[in-house]
Scaffold this motif. Structure first.
Motif, PDB file in Angstrom:
ATOM      1  N   GLY A 304      26.903 -48.053  48.680  1.00 56.31           N
ATOM      2  CA  GLY A 304      25.700 -47.379  49.136  1.00 56.31           C
ATOM      3  C   GLY A 304      26.010 -46.079  49.848  1.00 56.31           C
ATOM      4  N   GLN A 305      27.047 -46.079  50.671  1.00 58.64           N
ATOM      5  CA  GLN A 305      27.428 -44.856  51.376  1.00 58.64           C
ATOM      6  C   GLN A 305      27.914 -43.790  50.398  1.00 58.64           C
ATOM      7  N   ALA A 306      28.647 -44.221  49.370  1.00 60.54           N
ATOM      8  CA  ALA A 306      29.132 -43.266  48.368  1.00 60.54           C
ATOM      9  C   ALA A 306      27.968 -42.624  47.625  1.00 60.54           C
ATOM     10  N   LEU A 307      26.975 -43.425  47.250  1.00 56.55           N
ATOM     11  CA  LEU A 307      25.818 -42.877  46.565  1.00 56.55           C
ATOM     12  C   LEU A 307      25.057 -41.920  47.483  1.00 56.55           C
ATOM     13  N   ASP A 351      35.456 -35.762  51.020  1.00 57.97           N
ATOM     14  CA  ASP A 351      34.357 -36.731  51.072  1.00 57.97           C
ATOM     15  C   ASP A 351      33.825 -37.018  49.677  1.00 57.97           C
ATOM     16  N   TYR A 352      33.625 -35.958  48.923  1.00 63.56           N
ATOM     17  CA  TYR A 352      33.012 -36.122  47.607  1.00 63.56           C
ATOM     18  C   TYR A 352      33.946 -36.868  46.652  1.00 63.56           C
ATOM     19  N   ILE A 353      35.207 -36.521  46.669  1.00 59.55           N
ATOM     20  CA  ILE A 353      36.167 -37.195  45.790  1.00 59.55           C
ATOM     21  C   ILE A 353      36.281 -38.669  46.154  1.00 59.55           C
ATOM     22  N   ARG A 354      36.291 -38.977  47.444  1.00 61.59           N
ATOM     23  CA  ARG A 354      36.351 -40.382  47.862  1.00 61.59           C
ATOM     24  C   ARG A 354      35.110 -41.131  47.395  1.00 61.59           C
ATOM     25  N   GLN A 357      35.503 -41.812  43.768  1.00 67.05           N
ATOM     26  CA  GLN A 357      36.478 -42.888  43.610  1.00 67.05           C
ATOM     27  C   GLN A 357      35.861 -44.251  43.898  1.00 67.05           C
ATOM     28  N   THR A 358      34.956 -44.303  44.868  1.00 67.54           N
ATOM     29  CA  THR A 358      34.236 -45.550  45.149  1.00 67.54           C
ATOM     30  C   THR A 358      33.355 -45.936  43.972  1.00 67.54           C
TER      31      THR A 358
END
Length: 473
Positions: A304-307, A351-354, A357-358
Motif C-alpha cells: 500500500g505504501q509503495a502504491l 524512493d521511487y525505485i524501492r 521493487q515492492t
C-alpha cells in the motif's frame, strides 16, 4: 427504443443494428435523450456529444460486434480527439484538447461503438468514490444518499440505471471493481499490459489499467477481445491469449479456489461480507471446484505504501506535464490532490525505485501463491455500502487515507502485482443492496476468470436485478 437497454446487452443491440432492425441514428438519439434524463438525478455524465463531434463519432464507428452501440468514455486515462480529458479537475476542464484518440479509444471505435459523451471521475482518480469538487458527486441509483464508488463511478451509475449496457472504466487501485460492486455490475480489471495505454507508456508504474463495467459477462469479454493487444513501442504486454468471449462459454473445469474472510494483514470484516464469501465458497463447491481458506503471503502495508508513493509521484509529474507551464490557482485543485502532488515532489529516485521493487516483489509472492491455487476469492471491498461523503478529498491527507483504507483492502494489491481481477454481483444485503465478490487469478489468466464468470452468471444470474424505484427506476 428508450427501454432497449432494459432487456438487451451491448452485443445483442449490435446484432439488432447489423441486421437492420434498429437504425444507428434512432438508437443514438433515443439513447442520448434517456441519458440526459437519467443524468438529472445521477450526475454521472460530464459531457454529451452533439453537433459535429457526434456526427464524427457516428461516422467513425466500425462494423465490429458492437456496431452502432452508444458508449461513454471516462474522463481519465483515455483521450478522445477534439475534447479535453479533464481528469475530474477544474484546472484541466478546457485544456489540453486531445489531438487524437488514444489507442484504446481507436479500438473502441473500430469495434463499432459510438462514443456519445464522457463520465464523471474523482480528481486524477485518486479517490475510490466519485465526488469531485468540479462537477459534484455522482449518485448511486440503488439508493438515495449512497455513493456509486469510484473512481469510475460515473460509468457504473449509468450502467446500473440501464442507461447503457456497458461503459468505459479505469482502475489504478480498484476503480473498476469498487463501483461495479456498489452498483451491482460485472467489473473486470485486465492484467498489466493487456490493453495498451498508448500513446503513453504506462500509468502508475504499470498499476493502471482500463476496460469497462457491464451488465453481462459476454459484453466485457467481447470488448476485451477488441481492446487487447500491444501497440508499437509498448514497454511490455500481457502473455498471448485466445478469445475471451470464447472462454466465457467454456466450462472452467475443477478450479483450485482459495478464499479470504478478512484482508491480508487487515481487520475482521462485517459479518454480512463474511457471509457473502462463505455463501460464494459453498456455491463454488456445488459447481465442482476445490475450495479452501488460504491467504497469499505478502506485506500489505508495504504494498500500500509503495502504491501511494507511485501515485504521488505520478500526480506531481502529470500535473506539471499537462499544465504545460500553467500554474494552478486557488481552488483549481482539490486539497488531497495538492497534498499528493507535494508528496510526489519530494519523492526521490531511491524512493521511487524501492516502490517499484515492492511492486515486483509482491507480484512474485502472488505468483507463488497462484502455483497452488487458480483463483482467490474475497469481497471486493471491506464495507457493505458507502454513504456519500465517507471519503472526502477536502479532508487532510491522513484522514482521507484512513477513510479509504477499507475500500481498497482487497483490490489494490491486484494493481501492484498486475494480475487480473473481477468483481461479480453474487450477493445481496437483506434490504436489497448489491455485494460484489472479487475473484483474482495469476498474471495473464483472464481466460480462467471469464470462464468462471460465465459459469457463475449462469448459476446465479444478476442481470434482472436492478435498482427499483428512486433514481434507477
Amino acid at each position: 427504443m428508450e427501454d432497449l437497454f432494459e432487456t438487451y446487452d451491448a452485443l445483442a443491440v449490435g446484432r439488432l443494428v447489423r441486421t437492420g432492425r434498429v437504425g444507428v441514428r434512432e438508437l443514438v438519439d433515443a439513447t442520448l435523450a434517456r441519458l440526459r434524463t437519467l443524468n438529472k438525478s445521477l450526475n454521472a455524465i460530464t459531457d454529451f456529444y452533439e453537433g459535429d463531434l457526434l456526427e464524427r463519432s457516428i461516422a467513425g464507428a466500425g462494423d465490429g460486434p458492437f456496431q452502432g452501440v452508444p458508449f461513454l468514455v471516462k474522463q481519465l486515462m483515455a483521450d478522445c480527439a477534439g475534447t479535453p480529458t479533464t481528469v475530474g479537475s477544474r484546472f484541466f476542464a478546457h485544456e489540453p484538447v486531445a489531438a487524437a484518440d488514444s489507442a484504446a479509444v481507436s479500438r473502441m471505435r473500430r469495434s463499432g461503438l459510438v462514443i456519445v459523451g464522457r463520465t464523471n471521475t474523482s480528481e486524477f482518480g485518486l479517490a475510490p468514490t466519485t465526488e469531485p469538487a468540479f462537477g459534484g458527486p455522482t449518485l448511486n441509483p440503488w439508493r438515495e444518499g449512497l455513493s456509486s464508488g469510484g473512481s469510475s463511478g460515473g460509468s457504473a451509475a449509468v450502467v446500473a440505471a440501464r442507461g447503457l449496457p456497458m461503459a468505459h472504466a479505469t482502475d489504478g487501485g480498484g476503480s473498476i471493481r469498487i463501483p461495479a460492486a456498489l452498483c451491482g455490475l460485472f467489473g473486470f480489471k485486465p492484467s498489466r499490459g493487456r490493453v495498451s495505454l498508448a500513446p503513453i507508456g504506462e500509468t502508475l508504474a504499470g498499476a493502471g489499467a482500463q476496460h469497462c463495467v457491464s451488465i453481462s459477462v459476454r459484453d466485457s469479454a467481447a470488448l476485451l477481445d477488441a481492446l487487447a493487444g500491444s501497440e508499437p513501442g509498448d514497454p511490455y504486454t500481457a502473455p498471448p491469449a485466445g478469445s475471451f468471449l470464447a472462454a466465457r462459454l467454456r466450462p472452467p473445469g475443477r478450479l483450485r479456489v482459495a478464499f479470504l474472510r478478512q484482508p491480508v494483514g487487515g481487520q475482521p470484516l462485517d459479518p454480512v461480507l463474511v457471509g457473502a464469501v462463505e455463501q460464494t465458497a459453498a456455491l463454488l463447491e456445488e459447481l465442482g471446484h476445490s475450495v479452501e481458506e488460504a491467504a497469499p503471503d505478502y506485506d500489505a502495508t508495504a504494498a500500500g505504501q509503495a502504491l501511494g508513493t507511485v501515485m504521488a509521484a505520478n500526480t506531481f509529474t502529470n500535473i506539471q506535464l499537462r499544465a504545460n507551464g500553467r500554474v494552478p490557482g486557488n481552488g483549481d485543485l482539490e486539497p488531497v490532490t495538492l497534498a499528493a502532488a507535494e508528496q510526489g515532489r519530494a519523492v526521490t529516485a531511491h524512493d521511487y525505485i524501492r516502490a517499484v521493487q515492492t511492486f515486483h516483489r509482491t507480484g512474485r509472492q502472488l505468483g507463488t501463491f497462484f502455483e497452488r491455487f487458480d483463483v482467490l476469492l474475497s469481497p471486493t471491498l471491506g464495507c457493505v455500502s458507502l454513504p456519500l461523503g465517507t471519503v472526502r478529498m477536502s479532508d487532510p491527507a491522513e484522514q482521507f487515507q484512513q477513510a479509504m483504507a477499507s475500500l481498497v483492502a482487497f483490490t489494490s494489491v491486484c494493481n501492484v502485482a498486475g494480475v487480473p481481477a473481477m468483481s461479480v454481483p453474487l450477493a445481496w444485503t437483506d434490504d436489497g443492496l448489491p455485494i460484489g465478490l472479487q475473484f483474482v487469478a495469476r498474471f495473464g489468466a483472464e481466460e480462467t476468470l471469464f470462464s468462471l464468470a460465465g459459469q457463475l452468471e449462469q448459476a446465479r444470474p444478476w442481470r434482472d436485478r436492478r435498482p427499483s424505484g428512486g433514481r434507477g427506476a
